[in-house]
Enzyme design. Structure first.
Site, short mmCIF file in Angstrom:
data_model
loop_
_atom_site.label_atom_id
_atom_site.label_comp_id
_atom_site.label_asym_id
_atom_site.label_seq_id
_atom_site.Cartn_x
_atom_site.Cartn_y
_atom_site.Cartn_z
CG ASN A 134 12.66 2.25 -26.21
OD1 ASN A 134 12.06 3.27 -25.87
ND2 ASN A 134 13.24 1.43 -25.33
CE LYS B 168 16.65 2.66 -24.87
NZ LYS B 168 17.82 1.98 -24.36
CG HIS C 196 13.44 -1.25 -21.68
ND1 HIS C 196 14.60 -0.85 -21.07
CD2 HIS C 196 13.71 -1.31 -23.00
CE1 HIS C 196 15.54 -0.66 -22.01
NE2 HIS C 196 15.01 -0.94 -23.19
CD GLU D 8 17.11 1.86 -20.86
OE1 GLU D 8 16.14 2.53 -21.23
OE2 GLU D 8 18.07 1.58 -21.60
CD GLU E 214 15.52 -4.57 -25.55
OE1 GLU E 214 15.84 -3.97 -26.58
OE2 GLU E 214 15.18 -3.96 -24.52
N GLY F 58 22.61 -0.17 -25.27
CA GLY F 58 23.28 1.13 -25.24
C GLY F 58 24.78 1.06 -25.04
CB SER G 91 24.39 -2.52 -29.36
OG SER G 91 24.66 -1.89 -28.13
#
Ligand code: PGA
Length: 264
Positions: free
Chosen positions: A8, A10, A108, A110, A180, A186, A226
């Protein structure tokens, strides 16, 4: 079952030139690997998708080296649920499909956080994606606060049931679920193997309760948060995941290739 490793990217990198470079480095690294039983899917920003789907690229092909092969795929990082029309700024599943994508990441964290996507919206997107014959990668996971309150399973259960509501048994096998934990994305704080395994098993058990054991058994569940070359293999071999969703580490070609080598 082949391990599925999804990159991904992003909102990276900044330019087409950099995207090409990253892509070429990965491609070069991959031709040197001896990976078997591996499927690699790259999810770049929409604007770079044609770069991966042109005739001179490796997408949708199989690279062979001495009997080994790696299957490649390309995916979007999101899409809208409508097929076309007055939806400024959006991309439809059928557009991704017609471009040659096979996958799309949905839900996701985010997108949930910055764009206020909720489970009903994600459910509509999943249905539209299946209708367009794409494979959705549904991301679910708890935040740090939810984890601290002991709500992890409740959140996972809620997100699975809402996200997959009304999806027929025969369609479930097209869906990939990515566990996730939001706090691990991150941050460099990857989830312990034990906790990841508990979450993965819980997801499978939940699907088995909604549908059947057979369907749950065939489900591909990925871990994301991560992931790096040090921990990647353990999620697959020790925590029983069928693949990984890799963010930051997929932007570093050397590290990404190491991950691919370590998981086979
Ligand atoms: P990360 O991101 O690997 O940088 O933690 C994972 C993801 O957001 O899918």
């Amino acid at each position: 079952m082949k391990s599925l490793i999804v990159a991904n990217w992003k909102m990276n990198p900044d330019s087409l030139e950099e995207a090409k470079n990253l892509f070429n480095l990965i491609k070069r690294g991959l031709t040197k690997t001896k990976n078997k039983k591996l499927e690699v899917v790259i999810c770049p920003p929409f604007v770079y998708l044609p770069l991966f789907l042109g005739s001179s690229t490796f997408a949708q092909t199989r690279l062979r080296y001495g009997g080994s092969s790696v299957a490649f795929g390309v995916g979007g990082q999101d899409c809208f649920w409508e097929e076309k029309g007055a939806f400024t700024g959006e991309i439809s599943p059928v557009m991704l499909k017609n471009l040659g994508c096979q996958y799309v990441i949905l839900g996701h964290s985010e997108r949930r956080r910055h764009f206020l996507e909720n489970d009903e919206m994600i459910n509509k997107k999943i249905k539209a994606t299946i209708f367009s014959k794409l494979n959705p990668i549904l991301c679910i996971g708890e935040t740090q606060v939810e984890r601290d309150k002991g709500l992890t399973k409740k959140i996972l259960n809620f997100q699975i049931r809402k996200g997959l509501k009304g999806i027929a048994k025969k369609e479930i096998k097209k869906i990939i679920i990515a566990y996730e934990p939001v706090w691990a994305i991150g941050t460099g704080k990857s989830c312990s193997l034990k906790d990841a395994r508990v979450a993965g098993d819980f997801i499978r058990r939940t699907i088995s309760l909604i549908h059947s054991r057979k369907i749950a058994k065939g489900l591909r569940i990925l871990y994301g948060g991560s992931v790096n070359s040090e921990n990647a293999a353990n999620y697959i071999f020790a925590a029983n995941f069928q693949g990984l969703l890799v963010g930051g580490a997929s932007l570093n070609a050397k590290e990404f290739i190491k991950i691919l080598n370590n998981v086979t």
